[in-house]
Design a protein around this motif. Structure first.
Motif, PDB file in Angstrom:
ATOM      1  N   GLY A   1      83.758 106.715  71.618  1.00 25.51           N
ATOM      2  CA  GLY A   1      84.169 105.133  71.637  1.00 25.51           C
ATOM      3  C   GLY A   1      83.608 104.178  70.809  1.00 25.51           C
ATOM      4  N   LEU A   2      82.773 105.087  69.856  1.00 25.68           N
ATOM      5  CA  LEU A   2      82.255 104.052  68.795  1.00 25.68           C
ATOM      6  C   LEU A   2      83.115 103.657  67.857  1.00 25.68           C
ATOM      7  CD1 LEU A   2      79.731 102.902  67.343  1.00 25.68           C
ATOM      8  CD2 LEU A   2      79.625 104.956  66.154  1.00 25.68           C
ATOM      9  N   LEU A   3      83.580 102.538  67.487  1.00 26.19           N
ATOM     10  CA  LEU A   3      84.464 102.090  66.362  1.00 26.19           C
ATOM     11  C   LEU A   3      83.649 101.724  65.095  1.00 26.19           C
ATOM     12  CD1 LEU A   3      86.763  99.708  68.460  1.00 26.19           C
ATOM     13  CD2 LEU A   3      87.029 102.108  67.756  1.00 26.19           C
ATOM     14  N   GLU A   4      82.466 101.191  64.970  1.00 22.71           N
ATOM     15  CA  GLU A   4      81.755 100.596  63.856  1.00 22.71           C
ATOM     16  C   GLU A   4      80.490 100.159  64.260  1.00 22.71           C
ATOM     17  OE1 GLU A   4      83.729  97.327  60.970  1.00 22.71           O
ATOM     18  OE2 GLU A   4      82.605  96.371  62.310  1.00 22.71           O
ATOM     19  N   VAL A   5      79.589 100.309  63.001  1.00 19.50           N
ATOM     20  CA  VAL A   5      78.228  99.901  63.234  1.00 19.50           C
ATOM     21  C   VAL A   5      78.061  99.041  62.097  1.00 19.50           C
ATOM     22  CG1 VAL A   5      75.777 100.258  63.212  1.00 19.50           C
ATOM     23  CG2 VAL A   5      77.181 101.964  64.332  1.00 19.50           C
ATOM     24  N   GLN A   6      77.922  97.817  62.251  1.00 23.89           N
ATOM     25  CA  GLN A   6      77.432  97.030  60.998  1.00 23.89           C
ATOM     26  C   GLN A   6      75.857  96.602  61.012  1.00 23.89           C
ATOM     27  OE1 GLN A   6      79.211  95.396  58.612  1.00 23.89           O
ATOM     28  NE2 GLN A   6      81.015  96.397  58.645  1.00 23.89           N
ATOM     29  N   SER A   7      75.084  96.494  60.212  1.00 26.59           N
ATOM     30  CA  SER A   7      73.787  96.019  59.930  1.00 26.59           C
ATOM     31  C   SER A   7      73.383  95.105  59.271  1.00 26.59           C
ATOM     32  CB  SER A   7      72.956  97.395  59.329  1.00 26.59           C
ATOM     33  OG  SER A   7      73.248  97.688  58.144  1.00 26.59           O
ATOM     34  N   GLY A   8      72.502  94.133  59.472  1.00 23.79           N
ATOM     35  CA  GLY A   8      72.142  92.946  58.899  1.00 23.79           C
ATOM     36  C   GLY A   8      70.589  92.989  58.571  1.00 23.79           C
ATOM     37  N   PHE A   9      70.143  92.602  57.258  1.00 20.65           N
ATOM     38  CA  PHE A   9      68.745  92.696  57.178  1.00 20.65           C
ATOM     39  C   PHE A   9      68.257  91.051  56.805  1.00 20.65           C
ATOM     40  CE2 PHE A   9      70.373  96.766  56.400  1.00 20.65           C
ATOM     41  CZ  PHE A   9      69.338  97.634  57.048  1.00 20.65           C
ATOM     42  N   SER A  10      68.961  90.383  55.930  1.00 20.10           N
ATOM     43  CA  SER A  10      68.765  88.887  55.763  1.00 20.10           C
ATOM     44  C   SER A  10      68.956  87.989  56.648  1.00 20.10           C
ATOM     45  CB  SER A  10      69.207  88.582  54.236  1.00 20.10           C
ATOM     46  OG  SER A  10      70.818  88.381  54.673  1.00 20.10           O
ATOM     47  N   LYS A  11      68.619  86.853  56.670  1.00 18.86           N
ATOM     48  CA  LYS A  11      68.819  85.936  57.670  1.00 18.86           C
ATOM     49  C   LYS A  11      70.347  85.592  57.821  1.00 18.86           C
ATOM     50  CE  LYS A  11      64.465  83.349  57.920  1.00 18.86           C
ATOM     51  NZ  LYS A  11      63.674  82.023  57.929  1.00 18.86           N
ATOM     52  N   ALA A  12      70.990  85.482  56.313  1.00 19.70           N
ATOM     53  CA  ALA A  12      72.416  85.201  56.495  1.00 19.70           C
ATOM     54  C   ALA A  12      73.260  86.605  57.180  1.00 19.70           C
ATOM     55  CB  ALA A  12      72.676  85.006  55.105  1.00 19.70           C
ATOM     56  N   GLU A  13      72.618  87.454  56.794  1.00 22.31           N
ATOM     57  CA  GLU A  13      73.365  88.790  57.459  1.00 22.31           C
ATOM     58  C   GLU A  13      73.379  88.804  58.869  1.00 22.31           C
ATOM     59  OE1 GLU A  13      72.946  91.943  53.582  1.00 22.31           O
ATOM     60  OE2 GLU A  13      71.484  91.862  55.141  1.00 22.31           O
ATOM     61  N   ILE A  14      72.176  88.346  59.440  1.00 21.11           N
ATOM     62  CA  ILE A  14      72.022  88.539  60.691  1.00 21.11           C
ATOM     63  C   ILE A  14      72.610  87.496  61.412  1.00 21.11           C
ATOM     64  CG2 ILE A  14      70.227  88.254  62.420  1.00 21.11           C
ATOM     65  CD1 ILE A  14      68.198  89.599  60.530  1.00 21.11           C
ATOM     66  N   ALA A  15      72.644  86.294  60.960  1.00 20.33           N
ATOM     67  CA  ALA A  15      73.334  85.221  61.626  1.00 20.33           C
ATOM     68  C   ALA A  15      74.928  85.451  61.470  1.00 20.33           C
ATOM     69  CB  ALA A  15      73.412  84.074  60.922  1.00 20.33           C
ATOM     70  N   HIS A  16      75.286  86.263  60.405  1.00 22.57           N
ATOM     71  CA  HIS A  16      76.909  86.541  60.406  1.00 22.57           C
ATOM     72  C   HIS A  16      77.234  87.474  61.480  1.00 22.57           C
ATOM     73  CE1 HIS A  16      80.770  87.820  59.090  1.00 22.57           C
ATOM     74  NE2 HIS A  16      80.585  88.989  58.996  1.00 22.57           N
ATOM     75  N   LEU A  17      76.251  88.499  61.846  1.00 24.01           N
ATOM     76  CA  LEU A  17      76.493  89.346  62.870  1.00 24.01           C
ATOM     77  C   LEU A  17      76.572  88.890  64.155  1.00 24.01           C
ATOM     78  CD1 LEU A  17      74.451  92.760  61.511  1.00 24.01           C
ATOM     79  CD2 LEU A  17      77.056  92.275  61.504  1.00 24.01           C
ATOM     80  N   TRP A  18      75.774  87.753  64.281  1.00 26.83           N
ATOM     81  CA  TRP A  18      75.665  87.334  65.816  1.00 26.83           C
ATOM     82  C   TRP A  18      76.463  86.006  65.944  1.00 26.83           C
ATOM     83  CZ3 TRP A  18      72.360  88.252  69.876  1.00 26.83           C
ATOM     84  CH2 TRP A  18      71.496  89.193  69.650  1.00 26.83           C
ATOM     85  N   THR A  19      77.545  85.990  65.020  1.00 28.21           N
ATOM     86  CA  THR A  19      78.221  84.843  65.273  1.00 28.21           C
ATOM     87  C   THR A  19      79.285  84.546  66.385  1.00 28.21           C
ATOM     88  OG1 THR A  19      78.678  84.487  62.704  1.00 28.21           O
ATOM     89  CG2 THR A  19      80.507  83.548  64.165  1.00 28.21           C
ATOM     90  N   ALA A  20      79.864  85.901  66.886  1.00 22.39           N
ATOM     91  CA  ALA A  20      80.632  86.080  68.138  1.00 22.39           C
ATOM     92  C   ALA A  20      79.783  85.917  69.382  1.00 22.39           C
ATOM     93  CB  ALA A  20      81.263  87.557  68.373  1.00 22.39           C
ATOM     94  N   ARG A  21      78.585  86.367  69.471  1.00 18.14           N
ATOM     95  CA  ARG A  21      77.724  86.180  70.643  1.00 18.14           C
ATOM     96  C   ARG A  21      77.000  84.709  70.714  1.00 18.14           C
ATOM     97  NH1 ARG A  21      75.303  84.729  74.261  1.00 18.14           N
ATOM     98  NH2 ARG A  21      74.018  85.798  75.714  1.00 18.14           N
ATOM     99  N   LYS A  22      76.942  84.049  69.663  1.00 17.95           N
ATOM    100  CA  LYS A  22      76.342  82.787  69.723  1.00 17.95           C
ATOM    101  C   LYS A  22      77.417  81.832  69.737  1.00 17.95           C
ATOM    102  CE  LYS A  22      72.074  83.814  68.280  1.00 17.95           C
ATOM    103  NZ  LYS A  22      71.025  83.459  69.093  1.00 17.95           N
ATOM    104  N   SER A  23      78.731  82.021  69.655  1.00 19.20           N
ATOM    105  CA  SER A  23      79.823  81.228  70.004  1.00 19.20           C
ATOM    106  C   SER A  23      80.457  81.133  71.282  1.00 19.20           C
ATOM    107  CB  SER A  23      81.059  81.465  68.971  1.00 19.20           C
ATOM    108  OG  SER A  23      80.487  81.450  67.587  1.00 19.20           O
ATOM    109  N   LEU A  24      79.851  82.224  71.980  1.00 15.93           N
ATOM    110  CA  LEU A  24      80.397  82.508  73.252  1.00 15.93           C
ATOM    111  C   LEU A  24      80.305  81.552  74.518  1.00 15.93           C
ATOM    112  CD1 LEU A  24      81.991  84.740  74.925  1.00 15.93           C
ATOM    113  CD2 LEU A  24      79.682  85.856  75.416  1.00 15.93           C
ATOM    114  N   SER A  25      79.288  80.643  74.472  1.00 13.71           N
ATOM    115  CA  SER A  25      79.086  79.709  75.454  1.00 13.71           C
ATOM    116  C   SER A  25      80.278  78.416  75.307  1.00 13.71           C
ATOM    117  CB  SER A  25      77.707  79.052  75.546  1.00 13.71           C
ATOM    118  OG  SER A  25      77.452  78.492  74.201  1.00 13.71           O
ATOM    119  N   HIS A  26      80.243  78.305  73.996  1.00 21.17           N
ATOM    120  CA  HIS A  26      81.556  77.210  73.585  1.00 21.17           C
ATOM    121  C   HIS A  26      82.858  77.996  73.597  1.00 21.17           C
ATOM    122  CE1 HIS A  26      78.713  74.543  72.122  1.00 21.17           C
ATOM    123  NE2 HIS A  26      78.489  75.355  71.407  1.00 21.17           N
TER     124      HIS A  26
END
Length: 460
Positions: free
Chosen positions: A303-328
């Motif tokens: 069932g794995l479709l994709e793994v994306q990694s992030g190391f810098s603050k900008a990369e990490i913030a991009h990966l978390w976009t969907a989760r951080k947007s969820l409450s809104h």
């Protein structure tokens, strides 16, 4: 309305500027994050431990119920006043009394904002590990009351695990100190852990000695997408079995992903994504690649479709976009969410998610599930229109069946939000009568007049 003699007593103790009975202030403190409200008799703003002790002494003599309050950001009615009650707001008790980096501790009053504690700790290379989502505005007293947590709990535990000692006032005015300033303590009963999570029903906490930890040198993130929720839940089990404990391990179900797609925050997700795991690791520069490799190997499977990694603050913030947007994003589904903060053993997580999908279909209500998968703790949001009577009836039936399902999976009603007034009717489903009777005896011992946050935590 508070009687004039009592009002005069409180004014003599606190000063006129700390005793409010005007309609505007009473209305402001009549509710928390639940949709209900109840106008209190007065709102009091103590500034010290002695103020709190004096308030309890006066209220005890008059048998006036007390509703303690931090930021009022809880969503289970923990800070909801009861008829005839006094709201005691701790927002003016907002001082850091001591910061001792050498012994990795901090002594704070209950009105300190949670993230401010972590920020001060960071100035000395330390951290306060509990990280509730409300940390930017919630007060540490509310976190202590509810035993709050957050994503880092998967590795570091909840608020209770980071409190060394407390100073508090009991319901009959007695003042107590619990715990110590040391990380090892084996003297007496552990009253500290009893008071943390007691929701202000046993004592009013006026000082807390908090344990601090070394801050991580570096953090990296993985966003892992799956074609189904069961595949993601099975990956969680594999991740939690291997030796590298994640810094965070968060889950989003298919309905969550639909919501963020509709909100426009799902850019870059592969087609067919029905579940997402957000995983973080921390360590030194040389540790990060090894930790990521170990977790990525565990997360790979059917069932794995994709793994994306992030190391810098900008990369990490991009990966978390969907989760951080969820409450809104979920607010676009319906104006009101009935939020259940349930927790099951990690091995039962897939069964819980499948049951949630089934409940939503059968009761014909949108249900969005996401949360702290590494602890088996999901936020189950039943989205409703409060003016639709039929929908509200179906939602309540869905909620009751969810509770019974969670308990049937050896789970619990709350992982981090507490019980408050909203979940009280279900507590008797989790505990047998003998356990509840013992809890009531503890309540009576700490609060013999029954004035501390009545109508919360334990069922009638």
């Amino acid at each position: 309305m508070l009687s004039e003699p009592l009002q005069n007593e409180f004014v003599a103790l606190l000063g006129a500027d700390r005793v409010h009975t005007d309609p505007a202030t009473l209305a402001l403190y009549a509710s928390d994050e639940t949709p209900k409200s109840c106008t209190p008799e007065a709102v009091l703003f103590p500034a010290s431990h002695d103020h709190v002790a004096g308030i309890v002494a006066i209220a005890g003599r008059a048998r006036l119920p007390i509703t303690p309050r931090g930021a009022g950001s809880g969503n289970v009615g923990g800070a909801l006043p009861t008829p005839g009650s006094l709201v005691v707001s701790f927002e003016c008790m907002n001082r850091v009394l001591e910061f001792d980096p050498d012994n990795r501790l901090m002594v704070v009053q209950p009105g300190v904002v949670t993230d401010d504690i972590d920020e001060l700790a960071a100035s000395a290379g330390l951290m306060y590990a509990p990280d509730p989502g409300s940390g930017a505005y919630s007060r540490i007293g509310g976190n202590l009351a509810m035993n709050a947590a957050g994503p880092r709990a998967v590795k570091y535990g909840t608020t209770r695990d980071h409190v060394l000692g407390l100073r508090a006032v009991l319901g009959d005015g007695r003042e107590i100190r619990t715990g110590s300033r040391t990380t090892k303590y084996a003297t007496g009963y552990d009253l500290t852990r009893l008071l943390v999570g007691s929701e202000g029903t046993l004592a009013l906490i006026t000082e807390a000695t908090l344990r601090l930890l070394p801050a991580p040198r570096r953090i990296a993130s993985l966003r892992v997408c799956y074609s189904g929720t069961r595949a993601a839940c099975e990956a969680v089990i594999r991740a939690m079995r291997q030796p590298v404990v994640p810094y965070a391990l968060e889950f989003m179900d298919g309905r969550s992903i639909d919501a963020v797609r509709e909100y426009g925050a799902a850019e870059g997700l592969p087609a067919g994504t029905q579940a997402i795991l957000m995983v973080e690791v921390e360590g030194d520069d040389e540790d990060i690649p090894r930790h990521l490799a170990a977790l990525e190997a565990a997360l790979r499977g059917d069932g794995l479709l994709e793994v994306q990694s992030g190391f810098s603050k900008a990369e990490i913030a991009h990966l978390w976009t969907a989760r951080k947007s969820l409450s809104h994003a979920v607010k676009k589904i319906a104006p009101l969410k009935i939020n259940e903060d349930v927790v099951v053993p990690v091995g039962k997580l897939a069964d819980l998610v499948a049951a949630i999908d089934d409940l939503g279909r059968r009761h014909r209500v949108p249900v969005v599930a996401f949360g702290h998968a590494g602890n088996g703790n999901l936020h189950v949001n039943i989205m409703v229109h409060p003016d639709d009577i039929d929908e509200m009836t179906r939602a309540r039936a869905c909620r009751l069946e969810l509770v019974r399902t969670v308990l049937g999976l050896s789970g619990s009603l709350s992982g981090e939000h507490g019980i408050g007034s909203e979940k009280r009717p279900f507590v008797g489903l989790e505990f047998e009568p003998a356990t509840l009777a013992l809890m009531r005896q503890v309540k009576a011992l700490f609060d013999p007049h029954g004035i501390l946050n009545p109508g919360k935590k334990l069922p009638d």
